[in-house]
Design an enzyme around this catalytic site. Sequence first.
Site, mmCIF file in Angstrom:
data_model
loop_
_atom_site.group_PDB
_atom_site.id
_atom_site.type_symbol
_atom_site.label_atom_id
_atom_site.label_comp_id
_atom_site.label_asym_id
_atom_site.label_seq_id
_atom_site.Cartn_x
_atom_site.Cartn_y
_atom_site.Cartn_z
ATOM 1 N N GLY A 11 1.161 -2.818 -6.249
ATOM 2 C CA GLY A 11 1.094 -1.476 -5.668
ATOM 3 C C GLY A 11 -0.275 -0.872 -5.916
ATOM 4 N N GLY A 12 -0.365 -0.034 -6.939
ATOM 5 C CA GLY A 12 -1.589 0.727 -7.236
ATOM 6 C C GLY A 12 -2.873 -0.097 -7.192
ATOM 7 N N HIS A 55 12.781 -2.580 -1.452
ATOM 8 C CA HIS A 55 11.922 -2.039 -2.517
ATOM 9 C C HIS A 55 12.695 -0.960 -3.274
ATOM 10 C CE1 HIS A 55 8.711 0.017 -4.607
ATOM 11 N NE2 HIS A 55 8.038 -1.117 -4.491
ATOM 12 N N TRP A 87 0.819 -1.216 0.000
ATOM 13 C CA TRP A 87 0.000 0.000 0.000
ATOM 14 C C TRP A 87 0.851 1.263 0.000
ATOM 15 C CZ3 TRP A 87 -4.232 -1.597 4.152
ATOM 16 C CH2 TRP A 87 -4.973 -2.671 3.635
ATOM 17 N N LYS A 88 2.157 1.099 0.202
ATOM 18 C CA LYS A 88 3.087 2.258 0.211
ATOM 19 C C LYS A 88 2.571 3.325 1.186
ATOM 20 C CE LYS A 88 4.425 0.949 -4.423
ATOM 21 N NZ LYS A 88 5.026 1.320 -5.699
#
Length: 247
Positions: free
Chosen positions: A231-232, A93, A10-11
């Site tokens: 990610g996104g 990452h 989710w960063k």
Amino acid sequence: MRTPLIAGNWKMNGSLQSVIELVEGIKAGEAGKAQLAVCPPAVYLMKVGGMLDGTGIALGAQNVCDRETGAFTGEISASMLKESGCQYAIVGHSERRALYQESDELVARRFAMAAASGLVPILCIGETLEQREKGVTEAVVSRQLDAVIEQQGVSVIGQAVIAYEPVWAIGTGKVATPEQAQAVHGFIREKLATLDAGVADKVQILYGGSMNPANAGELLSKPDIDGGLIGGASLKAADFLAIGQSA
Ligand code: PGA
């Protein structure tokens, strides 16, 4: 047979409210047979872990300190992450490597601390566009892997997950073709097999970089692609679950 793993990174996105909604959305949907994991920002780990209790969806951290305890302002230790309910910890990452100057050597030490504490490290490796165009992709991923193997031996890779994430595909919408991804995944597995065939056979190698419900099926059908680091698309429950179902 390697179980597919679909992990959401989710960063630094969301808020307490949106994170709660996202977890509720994931819990409400059909997950399929893949192992799912989510890696929320650290401040939300305990909240998300509590909500996921009993669901079989695993919790992961986005990084982990290379030291055990003490005066390391801003860092979070592996034992704290364990206590917060984490099973996984992402290390290396490309955003950590590029934006925060994390070296191969530091990443290897973070990896070691995660593994020694019983977390499963998700080791991210991958080349930049410039490196791909120069034809040094294999040399780059080899170097990033060797940093860990030279410090700790190859057997530790058997307790970890590798995520091949071409930097040019992360957050850009430019996904590696299934053939491009498979070529590097195959290379990684063959390289490991020269050191330890059992480890090579066992380790899950995830693909990361603009994976979404439309391209996941084809990527995940490749023999050496054992899942995804998303990610996104992991920020939308329906998309994350759809990727899980295609695994
Ligand atoms: P992306 O990110 O899916 O948004 O490209 C993947 C990652 O950085 O792990």
